[in-house]
Design a protein around this motif. Structure first.
Motif, PDB file in Angstrom:
ATOM      1  N   HIS A 112      13.795 -14.295 -26.789  1.00  0.00           N
ATOM      2  CA  HIS A 112      13.147 -14.228 -25.478  1.00  0.00           C
ATOM      3  C   HIS A 112      11.902 -13.350 -25.556  1.00  0.00           C
ATOM      4  N   PRO A 113      10.961 -13.520 -24.624  1.00  0.00           N
ATOM      5  CA  PRO A 113       9.841 -12.574 -24.534  1.00  0.00           C
ATOM      6  C   PRO A 113      10.371 -11.186 -24.191  1.00  0.00           C
ATOM      7  N   ALA A 114       9.832 -10.167 -24.813  1.00  0.00           N
ATOM      8  CA  ALA A 114      10.325  -8.801 -24.607  1.00  0.00           C
ATOM      9  C   ALA A 114      10.168  -8.374 -23.152  1.00  0.00           C
ATOM     10  N   ASN A 115      11.136  -7.599 -22.666  1.00  0.00           N
ATOM     11  CA  ASN A 115      11.045  -7.036 -21.314  1.00  0.00           C
ATOM     12  C   ASN A 115      11.454  -5.567 -21.357  1.00  0.00           C
ATOM     13  N   MET A 116      11.015  -4.820 -20.344  1.00  0.00           N
ATOM     14  CA  MET A 116      11.228  -3.375 -20.327  1.00  0.00           C
ATOM     15  C   MET A 116      12.701  -3.000 -20.230  1.00  0.00           C
ATOM     16  N   THR A 117      13.507  -3.863 -19.626  1.00  0.00           N
ATOM     17  CA  THR A 117      14.920  -3.536 -19.431  1.00  0.00           C
ATOM     18  C   THR A 117      15.696  -3.593 -20.733  1.00  0.00           C
ATOM     19  N   GLU A 118      15.564  -4.707 -21.470  1.00  0.00           N
ATOM     20  CA  GLU A 118      16.374  -4.916 -22.676  1.00  0.00           C
ATOM     21  C   GLU A 118      15.675  -4.499 -23.961  1.00  0.00           C
ATOM     22  N   ASP A 119      14.348  -4.456 -23.953  1.00  0.00           N
ATOM     23  CA  ASP A 119      13.616  -4.318 -25.212  1.00  0.00           C
ATOM     24  C   ASP A 119      12.612  -3.170 -25.181  1.00  0.00           C
ATOM     25  N   PHE A 120      12.945  -2.112 -24.443  1.00  0.00           N
ATOM     26  CA  PHE A 120      12.003  -1.003 -24.323  1.00  0.00           C
ATOM     27  C   PHE A 120      11.611  -0.445 -25.684  1.00  0.00           C
ATOM     28  N   GLN A 121      12.568  -0.303 -26.578  1.00  0.00           N
ATOM     29  CA  GLN A 121      12.290   0.284 -27.884  1.00  0.00           C
ATOM     30  C   GLN A 121      11.253  -0.546 -28.646  1.00  0.00           C
ATOM     31  N   THR A 122      11.394  -1.869 -28.576  1.00  0.00           N
ATOM     32  CA  THR A 122      10.434  -2.748 -29.253  1.00  0.00           C
ATOM     33  C   THR A 122       9.046  -2.596 -28.645  1.00  0.00           C
ATOM     34  N   LEU A 123       8.978  -2.557 -27.308  1.00  0.00           N
ATOM     35  CA  LEU A 123       7.687  -2.425 -26.635  1.00  0.00           C
ATOM     36  C   LEU A 123       7.058  -1.061 -26.910  1.00  0.00           C
ATOM     37  N   ARG A 124       7.879  -0.041 -26.947  1.00  0.00           N
ATOM     38  CA  ARG A 124       7.354   1.291 -27.268  1.00  0.00           C
ATOM     39  C   ARG A 124       6.777   1.309 -28.677  1.00  0.00           C
ATOM     40  N   ASP A 125       7.469   0.649 -29.625  1.00  0.00           N
ATOM     41  CA  ASP A 125       6.974   0.594 -30.997  1.00  0.00           C
ATOM     42  C   ASP A 125       5.618  -0.094 -31.072  1.00  0.00           C
ATOM     43  N   VAL A 126       5.429  -1.123 -30.236  1.00  0.00           N
ATOM     44  CA  VAL A 126       4.138  -1.816 -30.207  1.00  0.00           C
ATOM     45  C   VAL A 126       3.029  -0.841 -29.819  1.00  0.00           C
ATOM     46  N   VAL A 127       3.278  -0.059 -28.761  1.00  0.00           N
ATOM     47  CA  VAL A 127       2.279   0.898 -28.285  1.00  0.00           C
ATOM     48  C   VAL A 127       2.031   1.990 -29.317  1.00  0.00           C
ATOM     49  N   VAL A 128       3.114   2.533 -29.874  1.00  0.00           N
ATOM     50  CA  VAL A 128       2.982   3.614 -30.854  1.00  0.00           C
ATOM     51  C   VAL A 128       2.240   3.121 -32.093  1.00  0.00           C
ATOM     52  N   ASN A 129       2.602   1.931 -32.592  1.00  0.00           N
ATOM     53  CA  ASN A 129       1.949   1.412 -33.794  1.00  0.00           C
ATOM     54  C   ASN A 129       0.471   1.144 -33.550  1.00  0.00           C
ATOM     55  N   LYS A 130       0.134   0.673 -32.352  1.00  0.00           N
ATOM     56  CA  LYS A 130      -1.276   0.436 -32.031  1.00  0.00           C
ATOM     57  C   LYS A 130      -2.042   1.761 -32.022  1.00  0.00           C
ATOM     58  N   ARG A 131      -1.429   2.783 -31.449  1.00  0.00           N
ATOM     59  CA  ARG A 131      -2.087   4.092 -31.420  1.00  0.00           C
ATOM     60  C   ARG A 131      -2.242   4.667 -32.834  1.00  0.00           C
ATOM     61  N   LYS A 132      -1.240   4.437 -33.660  1.00  0.00           N
ATOM     62  CA  LYS A 132      -1.338   4.902 -35.055  1.00  0.00           C
ATOM     63  C   LYS A 132      -2.481   4.192 -35.772  1.00  0.00           C
ATOM     64  N   GLU A 133      -2.582   2.874 -35.567  1.00  0.00           N
ATOM     65  CA  GLU A 133      -3.663   2.118 -36.193  1.00  0.00           C
ATOM     66  C   GLU A 133      -5.028   2.626 -35.735  1.00  0.00           C
ATOM     67  N   GLU A 134      -5.147   2.896 -34.448  1.00  0.00           N
ATOM     68  CA  GLU A 134      -6.424   3.389 -33.906  1.00  0.00           C
ATOM     69  C   GLU A 134      -6.777   4.754 -34.496  1.00  0.00           C
ATOM     70  N   LYS A 135      -5.760   5.612 -34.646  1.00  0.00           N
ATOM     71  CA  LYS A 135      -6.018   6.941 -35.199  1.00  0.00           C
ATOM     72  C   LYS A 135      -6.432   6.841 -36.667  1.00  0.00           C
ATOM     73  N   ILE A 136      -5.767   5.974 -37.410  1.00  0.00           N
ATOM     74  CA  ILE A 136      -6.113   5.775 -38.821  1.00  0.00           C
ATOM     75  C   ILE A 136      -7.512   5.186 -38.942  1.00  0.00           C
ATOM     76  N   GLU A 137      -7.829   4.193 -38.110  1.00  0.00           N
ATOM     77  CA  GLU A 137      -9.154   3.568 -38.136  1.00  0.00           C
ATOM     78  C   GLU A 137     -10.243   4.608 -37.909  1.00  0.00           C
ATOM     79  N   GLN A 138     -10.055   5.462 -36.914  1.00  0.00           N
ATOM     80  CA  GLN A 138     -11.066   6.472 -36.618  1.00  0.00           C
ATOM     81  C   GLN A 138     -11.184   7.469 -37.761  1.00  0.00           C
ATOM     82  N   TRP A 139     -10.049   7.826 -38.350  1.00  0.00           N
ATOM     83  CA  TRP A 139     -10.071   8.772 -39.475  1.00  0.00           C
ATOM     84  C   TRP A 139     -10.866   8.191 -40.638  1.00  0.00           C
ATOM     85  N   ILE A 140     -10.653   6.901 -40.938  1.00  0.00           N
ATOM     86  CA  ILE A 140     -11.381   6.256 -42.032  1.00  0.00           C
ATOM     87  C   ILE A 140     -12.882   6.271 -41.768  1.00  0.00           C
TER      88      ILE A 140
END
Length: 450
Positions: A395-423
């Protein structure tokens, strides 16, 4: 200019001859900090990528830049005095060499492809893996504090349409009861006698511990002479750690240690702060089929009692299971994500142990399997019975059942942005020189050509 340079070069470069067997002379094409990037580095990466079915678009622009980015992290690792375990490097190299031999069909075919011996490849790979591990350490350090609160996750996905949400594949929750077959006393004595003899040979100077480990240990560390690399006490099982951390003489061998993995003898290599580096030899008991059959019969009997409602699966797991990792959770298996440090009860089918997945795939929710034999994560052969507790369809992710997955998406995006800026910032402050024939590329990052 690069296309012109490599048009003729690639015609001369037969894949079955390899870089070292052509008439092309190796050269330094980039320098990042104090680290050179060689033409051969690029060519070997290209050949490996193609051999693994992952060809790189525009390889003579893309690959040098990828290597250069890694050099930035290595340069930072050196500034930060980052060190990595040599045993981890050797283990990674051995795995890569074994995978490559399997991919090419034989050691000889691999050597022909690269135009050099396996021992030469191994030395080159050691440097590559050492640098990669150093770079990974810097990346992890840079992003260790990146987090996202529930409010931030909700805000991020507030206006994301359903068809753009991550799709969660079908997942299952599984409960398990295991029975570890009894090891006959004669088998224990056989193993202990062998380990005593190995210890005697080492203590007397008759044999080298690492050589015996390579020949006789039944642990994956055998190929490294039994060496585990520097580890803290909490990284080792308690029985092993309790003995390993009392060792003081590298010339002596420990007493026999029994753990959930089997029976060990240990030799100290070095202590560094609160970490220790040891070698060990592991021998595992051989279980007779008759003992396996007893375990399967016992579990089938338990499963029949559960089906007859004499007690629940939860109660049986808590009282009767030999699996200490799941017993106190009523048999519910845990999916541990080491990279993100998260634990969930949900598994995609490919993440379950293969023996378990094969059985679960045949069950409906609430159904209990027949008993079967499996190899657990400790390498032990055990008997098991499982129940499919729940199946969550894709199923498409939702905040009720899949919060951990959605949080990982946000965290990983922020990590990528931080690494990109560092480079981007690091490129500005790092000495970079690119040979003229290799400058005419559309690089992912600006600022390489100075």
């Amino acid at each position: 200019m690069i296309k012109k340079l490599w048009g003729a070069a690639l015609l001369a470069l037969s894949p079955m001859l390899g870089f070292a067997q052509t008439n092309i002379v190796d050269e330094i094409i980039w320098v990042v900090g104090n680290e050179p990037i060689l033409l051969s580095d690029v060519e070997e990466t290209r050949i490996s990528s193609e051999a693994y079915g992952q060809p790189v678009d525009n390889p003579y622009c893309t690959i040098p830049e990828q290597i250069a980015v890694n050099k930035l992290f290595v340069h930072q690792a050196e500034l930060d005095s980052v060190t990595v375990s040599e045993s981890d490097v050797i283990r990674a190299v051995d795995n890569r060499i074994n995978e490559s031999i399997q991919a090419f069909g034989s050691r000889e075919a691999l050597e022909q492809m690269y135009g050099r011996s396996v021992s030469q490849m191994r030395e080159n790979l050691k440097k590559q893996y050492r640098e990669q591990m150093m770079a990974d350490e810097v990346r992890q350090k840079l992003t260790t504090d990146v987090k996202a609160t529930p409010a931030e996750v909700r805000e991020y996905f507030k206006n994301v349409p359903n068809d753009s949400l991550p799709f969660i594949p079908t997942q299952v929750e599984v409960q398990i009861i295991t029975s570890v077959p009894e090891v006959p006393r004669a088998e224990v004595e056989r193993i202990e006698n062998k380990l005593r003899e190995y210890a005697r040979r080492v203590n007397s100077g008759e044999a080298d511990f690492s050589t015996l480990a390579k020949f006789y240990s039944e642990d994956g560390s055998a190929r490294n002479g039994g060496e585990l690399g520097y580890m803290g006490r909490n990284q080792l099982v308690p029985e092993f750690a309790n003995v390993a951390f009392t060792l003081n003489d590298p010339k002596k061998v420990s007493k026999i240690v029994r753990s959930e993995y089997g029976y060990h003898i240990i030799q100290l290599i070095d202590k560094k702060g609160d970490k220790i580096n040891v070698r060990h030899i592991l021998l595992k008991p051989h279980i007779d089929d008759s003992e396996i059959e007893k375990g399967i019969a016992r579990l089938d009997s338990i499963a029949n009692d559960i089906r007859a409602n004499k007690f629940t699966f939860d109660a049986a797991a808590l009282a009767l299971s030999d699996d200490k990792d799941t017993r106190n959770n009523h048999g519910l298996m845990a999916n541990v994500d080491q990279q993100n440090g998260t634990v969930s009860s949900r598994f995609e089918m490919q993440d379950l142990p293969a023996d378990v997945a094969k059985v679960v795939d045949t069950l409906s929710v609430g159904q209990i399997s027949r008993a079967f034999r499996m190899t657990n994560d400790k390498g032990q052969e055990v008997c098991a019975v499982v129940m499919l507790k729940n199946r969550i369809e894709g199923h498409p992710a939702n905040m009720t059942e899949d919060f951990q997955t959605l949080r990982d998406v946000v965290v990983n995006k922020r990590k990528e942005e931080k690494i990109e800026q560092w480079i981007k910032d690091k490129i500005k402050t790092t000495y970079v020189r690119i040979s003229p024939d290799w400058r005419n590329c559309k690089f992912h990052y600006e600022g390489w050509v100075k």
